[in-house]
Design a protein around this motif. Structure first.
Motif, mmCIF file in Angstrom:
data_model
loop_
_atom_site.group_PDB
_atom_site.id
_atom_site.type_symbol
_atom_site.label_atom_id
_atom_site.label_comp_id
_atom_site.label_asym_id
_atom_site.label_seq_id
_atom_site.Cartn_x
_atom_site.Cartn_y
_atom_site.Cartn_z
ATOM 1 N N LEU A 1 0.844 -1.195 0.000
ATOM 2 C CA LEU A 1 0.000 0.000 0.000
ATOM 3 C C LEU A 1 0.881 1.248 0.000
ATOM 4 O O LEU A 1 1.792 1.380 0.820
ATOM 5 C CB LEU A 1 -0.901 0.026 1.244
ATOM 6 C CG LEU A 1 -1.729 -1.231 1.541
ATOM 7 C CD1 LEU A 1 -2.575 -1.010 2.795
ATOM 8 C CD2 LEU A 1 -2.616 -1.599 0.356
ATOM 9 N N MET A 2 0.597 2.154 -0.903
ATOM 10 C CA MET A 2 1.303 3.437 -0.896
ATOM 11 C C MET A 2 0.879 4.235 0.338
ATOM 12 O O MET A 2 -0.248 4.100 0.821
ATOM 13 C CB MET A 2 1.000 4.212 -2.181
ATOM 14 C CG MET A 2 1.511 3.527 -3.435
ATOM 15 S SD MET A 2 1.039 4.375 -4.965
ATOM 16 C CE MET A 2 1.997 5.886 -4.819
ATOM 17 N N ARG A 3 1.777 5.043 0.860
ATOM 18 C CA ARG A 3 1.504 5.808 2.079
ATOM 19 C C ARG A 3 0.970 7.199 1.744
ATOM 20 O O ARG A 3 1.336 7.794 0.741
ATOM 21 C CB ARG A 3 2.784 5.928 2.916
ATOM 22 C CG ARG A 3 3.362 4.590 3.379
ATOM 23 C CD ARG A 3 2.388 3.855 4.290
ATOM 24 N NE ARG A 3 3.030 2.684 4.891
ATOM 25 C CZ ARG A 3 2.747 1.423 4.561
ATOM 26 N NH1 ARG A 3 1.862 1.186 3.603
ATOM 27 N NH2 ARG A 3 3.338 0.425 5.183
ATOM 28 N N ARG A 4 0.083 7.700 2.612
ATOM 29 C CA ARG A 4 -0.455 9.043 2.443
ATOM 30 C C ARG A 4 -0.085 9.901 3.650
ATOM 31 O O ARG A 4 0.228 9.377 4.727
ATOM 32 C CB ARG A 4 -1.974 9.010 2.266
ATOM 33 C CG ARG A 4 -2.731 8.423 3.448
ATOM 34 C CD ARG A 4 -4.214 8.342 3.153
ATOM 35 N NE ARG A 4 -4.937 7.614 4.189
ATOM 36 C CZ ARG A 4 -5.410 8.157 5.298
ATOM 37 N NH1 ARG A 4 -5.231 9.452 5.523
ATOM 38 N NH2 ARG A 4 -6.060 7.439 6.191
ATOM 39 N N ARG A 5 -0.177 11.194 3.470
ATOM 40 C CA ARG A 5 0.105 12.112 4.571
ATOM 41 C C ARG A 5 -0.999 12.011 5.615
ATOM 42 O O ARG A 5 -2.176 12.010 5.285
ATOM 43 C CB ARG A 5 0.200 13.537 4.055
ATOM 44 C CG ARG A 5 1.349 13.764 3.104
ATOM 45 C CD ARG A 5 1.363 15.182 2.589
ATOM 46 N NE ARG A 5 1.479 16.155 3.678
ATOM 47 C CZ ARG A 5 1.532 17.468 3.490
ATOM 48 N NH1 ARG A 5 1.452 17.965 2.255
ATOM 49 N NH2 ARG A 5 1.651 18.289 4.509
ATOM 50 N N ARG A 6 -0.609 11.970 6.876
ATOM 51 C CA ARG A 6 -1.594 11.927 7.964
ATOM 52 C C ARG A 6 -1.292 13.062 8.944
ATOM 53 O O ARG A 6 -0.839 12.832 10.060
ATOM 54 C CB ARG A 6 -1.522 10.581 8.688
ATOM 55 C CG ARG A 6 -1.880 9.389 7.822
ATOM 56 C CD ARG A 6 -2.015 8.152 8.670
ATOM 57 N NE ARG A 6 -2.313 6.964 7.896
ATOM 58 C CZ ARG A 6 -2.680 5.814 8.429
ATOM 59 N NH1 ARG A 6 -2.790 5.699 9.747
ATOM 60 N NH2 ARG A 6 -2.912 4.769 7.664
ATOM 61 N N GLY A 7 -1.521 14.256 8.486
ATOM 62 C CA GLY A 7 -1.306 15.405 9.349
ATOM 63 C C GLY A 7 0.116 15.912 9.377
ATOM 64 O O GLY A 7 0.389 16.957 9.979
ATOM 65 N N ARG A 8 1.014 15.169 8.759
ATOM 66 C CA ARG A 8 2.407 15.623 8.707
ATOM 67 C C ARG A 8 3.025 15.110 7.407
ATOM 68 O O ARG A 8 2.552 14.121 6.841
ATOM 69 C CB ARG A 8 3.200 15.126 9.918
ATOM 70 C CG ARG A 8 3.254 13.621 10.060
ATOM 71 C CD ARG A 8 4.062 13.232 11.310
ATOM 72 N NE ARG A 8 4.172 11.790 11.432
ATOM 73 C CZ ARG A 8 3.281 11.009 12.042
ATOM 74 N NH1 ARG A 8 2.186 11.554 12.563
ATOM 75 N NH2 ARG A 8 3.454 9.708 12.126
#
Length: 321
Positions: free
Chosen positions: A248-255
């Motif tokens: 799974l590609m990673r997404r920004r989570r607030g940072r």
């Protein structure tokens, strides 16, 4: 209801069969690859009306639906083509002297397949045969989703978010600048090595991709690849539970993403993007960029038939020397 006796070759059919050909047609190549017996057995579960004209054999009608999907034809166009094209008749198992089903007969048969929940079983049988031929790589699984607009008119702002004509359709955001589309979302699991469709689910367009992902993992193998929309702790836990790899590609989570996460996304992107060619084929070649029916059940039947037809055609390509 008695069944029509079809496929009885007459003198003219014999002459046509003897015509020299430089190479077999694509339709005949596919016809020879497939063992149609198991399909016929599955189709025997369809209920038969007690009265009326003799029905066409279910296998003939099923092959007609596959032909229809391959060529992106409407029901009236398919009825005409089946009566006019010798290659279509031969693939379906009809002779020149046989009457051919009209558009309403084709529509009713497809309706039966959807109501009796047989299409998923037919897709599974096609995949079983392809896997038995050694063409399902099973070293990775791509999951993704695409929006397909409704056949109904898009509701205006003052009409609310639903349509009286297509009651299941909803608004959903596309990946292109957050624009909204009205219709459905097709979720697929694709074999990473062969490009074959393993599974398909259809939902209203407002259903999140990650919510449907666990339903696509029953036939998954190896590493599961997906874009940022699937990045969630819950899905990663589900992958671990099923002993599947995390692609799974990673997404920004607030940072901001770390440098390692950005690099990882770049490395995964080419592999994951391969599933998008399936959607391009569906919408351009198979003419399914817009739904054809006004209910979710009928649209799901159309898209499952697309997946089945796509896999059969892909089988021929993969089996070529």
């Amino acid at each position: 209801m008695p069944k029509r006796l079809v496929g009885q070759l007459d003198f003219v059919d014999g002459l046509i069969a003897q015509r020299p050909q430089s190479r077999p047609s694509a339709l005949m190549e596919i016809a020879r690859l497939v063992d149609w017996g198991p399909f016929e057995k599955l189709l025997s579960a369809l209920p038969v009306a007690a009265r009326g004209e003799p029905s066409y054999p279910a296998l003939v009608m099923f092959k007609a639906l596959v032909l229809q999907r391959w060529h992106g034809l409407s029901d009236p166009e398919m009825g005409t083509a089946l009566a006019d094209r010798l290659s279509f008749m031969a693939f379906a198992g009809l002779s020149l002297g046989d009457p051919t089903p009209d558009h309403s007969t084709i529509w009713r048969f497809r309706e039966k397949l959807g109501v009796e929940d047989l299409l998923d079983k037919l897709l599974a049988e096609a995949n079983r045969q392809i896997a038995a031929a050694g063409l399902m790589v099973r070293q990775g699984t791509l999951i993704d989703a695409t929006l397909v607009t409704s056949a109904a008119r898009r509701p205006r702002m003052d009409e609310g978010k639903t349509s009286a004509t297509d009651k299941a359709a909803r608004f959903g955001t596309t990946n292109e600048r957050g624009r909204f589309a009205f219709g459905y979302k097709m979720h697929v699991a694709v074999d990473a090595g062969s490009g074959l469709v393993r599974d398909m689910k259809l939902t209203p367009a407002n259903v999140q991709d990650v919510a449907v992902a666990p339903q696509l993992l029953d036939h998954a193998d190896g590493v599961v690849y997906a874009d940022r929309g699937y990045d969630s702790d819950g899905l990663r836990a589900e992958l671990a539970r099923r002993q599947l790899g995390d692609g799974l590609m990673r997404r920004r989570r607030g940072r901001p993403l770390t440098g390692a996460a950005v690099l990882r996304n770049h490395e995964l992107s080419p592999t994951r993007r391969a599933v998008e060619s399936l959607f391009g084929t569906m919408k351009r070649t198979y003419r399914l960029g817009r739904m054809r029916a006004f209910t979710q059940l009928r649209n799901a039947a159309d898209l499952t038939l697309f997946c089945l037809a796509f896999n059969l055609r892909r089988w021929r390509v993969l089996a070529a020397p």
